[in-house]
Design an enzyme around this catalytic site. Sequence first.
Site, short mmCIF file in Angstrom:
data_model
loop_
_atom_site.label_atom_id
_atom_site.label_comp_id
_atom_site.label_asym_id
_atom_site.label_seq_id
_atom_site.Cartn_x
_atom_site.Cartn_y
_atom_site.Cartn_z
N GLY A 273 2.19 5.86 4.26
CA GLY A 273 1.13 6.33 5.34
C GLY A 273 -0.02 5.53 5.37
N ALA A 274 -0.35 4.40 4.53
CA ALA A 274 -1.54 3.67 4.52
C ALA A 274 -1.60 3.07 5.82
CB ALA A 274 -1.58 2.73 3.24
N GLY B 30 0.65 -1.16 0.01
CA GLY B 30 -0.01 0.04 0.00
C GLY B 30 1.08 1.16 0.00
N SER C 218 5.96 -1.77 -2.26
CA SER C 218 5.89 -2.96 -3.32
C SER C 218 4.95 -2.35 -4.23
CB SER C 218 5.80 -4.34 -2.93
OG SER C 218 4.83 -4.18 -1.86
#
Length: 197
Positions: A15-16, A12, A86
Site C-alpha cells: 500500500g505504500a 516498501g 522485499s
Amino acid sequence: MINTGFTIWFTGLSGAGKSTLARAIERHLKAIGRNVEVLDGDIVRTHLSKGLGFSREDRNTNIQRIAFVCNLLTRNGVVSIAAAISPYREARAWARKEIGNFVEVYVKCPLEVCRQRDVKGLYKLADEGKIKGFTGVDDPYEEPEHPELVIETDKEAVEESVTRIFARLEELGYFAPEGVYEDAGILADRLAAWDHH
C-alpha cells in the site's frame, strides 16, 4: 552508461505506492523511447513464484527469482522495474550484487496510511488473523539503510516523485542531463491520477 540497462527496485510496505510509481515510470520511459519491463510483486507471485508461501525462505526465493529476471533484462539493455515489498535487507543486498546496475528506491509510507489505502483488504485480513506473516503487522519490514532514493508517498504527489526519481537517475549517470524529463506540468498530464495502491 547512457542507454545501458539498469534496474529500479521499489521496496516498501503493502500500500505504500510501489506499483503506482512503477507504472508511472514505465509510461515515461516508454515515452522517451526506452525498452522497459515491470515486475510487479503480485503478478510475479501469480506466475513466476506460484506455490511459494510467505516464510522468510520463500520470500527470499521470490526476490531471487525477480532479481534473476531483472539481471537478464538489465544486461540486455532493458530498464527493469521491480515493485515488490522485499522486506529483508539481506535479500535486497543479494539482488543488488546479482544485478549490478541497481537503483534502490525506498517507497516510504507510514503504516497507518498504508492501512487507510488498503484497497485489497489485506491489512484487515491480517488483523483478523486470516493472513499470517503479513509484513508490517506480524512480520518485520527492514528499512533500507542506504537506498539511492527515499520517496515519501504520503507527502508528495506522484508526478513530484517521478521527477525526483528521474533526477536521481540522471545524477547516477543513467540519462544525459538534457531532455530527460519534461516540465512537471506536462508530465503530470501524462500520468494517471494517484490511486494510492
